[in-house]
Design a protein around this motif. Structure first.
Motif, mmCIF file in Angstrom:
data_model
loop_
_atom_site.group_PDB
_atom_site.id
_atom_site.type_symbol
_atom_site.label_atom_id
_atom_site.label_comp_id
_atom_site.label_asym_id
_atom_site.label_seq_id
_atom_site.Cartn_x
_atom_site.Cartn_y
_atom_site.Cartn_z
ATOM 1 N N GLU A 76 0.639 4.266 -2.900
ATOM 2 C CA GLU A 76 0.386 5.673 -2.573
ATOM 3 C C GLU A 76 1.503 6.562 -3.126
ATOM 4 O OE1 GLU A 76 -0.132 5.691 1.668
ATOM 5 O OE2 GLU A 76 -2.048 4.625 1.537
ATOM 6 N N ARG A 77 2.736 6.114 -2.994
ATOM 7 C CA ARG A 77 3.866 6.889 -3.527
ATOM 8 C C ARG A 77 3.792 6.972 -5.051
ATOM 9 N NH1 ARG A 77 7.062 10.921 -3.749
ATOM 10 N NH2 ARG A 77 9.156 10.482 -4.451
ATOM 11 N N GLN A 102 0.805 -1.223 0.000
ATOM 12 C CA GLN A 102 0.000 0.000 0.000
ATOM 13 C C GLN A 102 0.843 1.280 0.000
ATOM 14 O OE1 GLN A 102 -3.214 0.049 -0.609
ATOM 15 N NE2 GLN A 102 -3.135 2.267 -0.650
ATOM 16 N N PRO A 103 1.882 1.401 0.814
ATOM 17 C CA PRO A 103 2.691 2.631 0.759
ATOM 18 C C PRO A 103 3.318 2.870 -0.618
ATOM 19 C CG PRO A 103 3.228 1.362 2.723
ATOM 20 C CD PRO A 103 2.329 0.514 1.872
ATOM 21 N N TYR A 104 3.687 1.807 -1.314
ATOM 22 C CA TYR A 104 4.277 1.945 -2.648
ATOM 23 C C TYR A 104 3.232 2.426 -3.658
ATOM 24 C CZ TYR A 104 8.151 -0.556 -0.571
ATOM 25 O OH TYR A 104 9.185 -0.923 0.244
#
Length: 61
Positions: A14-15, A10-12
């Motif tokens: 979003e980035r 998920q963080p990837y």
């Protein structure tokens, strides 16, 4: 993909959204719209059901 993998990624995602959104001329701006995402894992049916089969298959993927 197993739910744990999606949470880790998920963080990837979003980035990637932030980076792609910085250039409105980028053809990949709407890449997420082109990717299908199912809300639940696709049901896997075994002839001889074992209780942990789905969990083992999801972890393997």
């Amino acid at each position: 993909m197993p739910p744990q993998s999606l949470q880790q990624l998920q963080p990837y995602f979003e980035r990637a959204d932030k980076v792609l959104a910085s250039d409105p001329e980028n053809p990949w701006l709407y890449w997420a719209c082109r990717v299908a995402q199912l809300p639940e894992p696709y049901p896997f049916i075994l002839q001889q059901h074992e209780p942990k089969s789905l969990e083992v298959i999801q972890q393997a993927i």
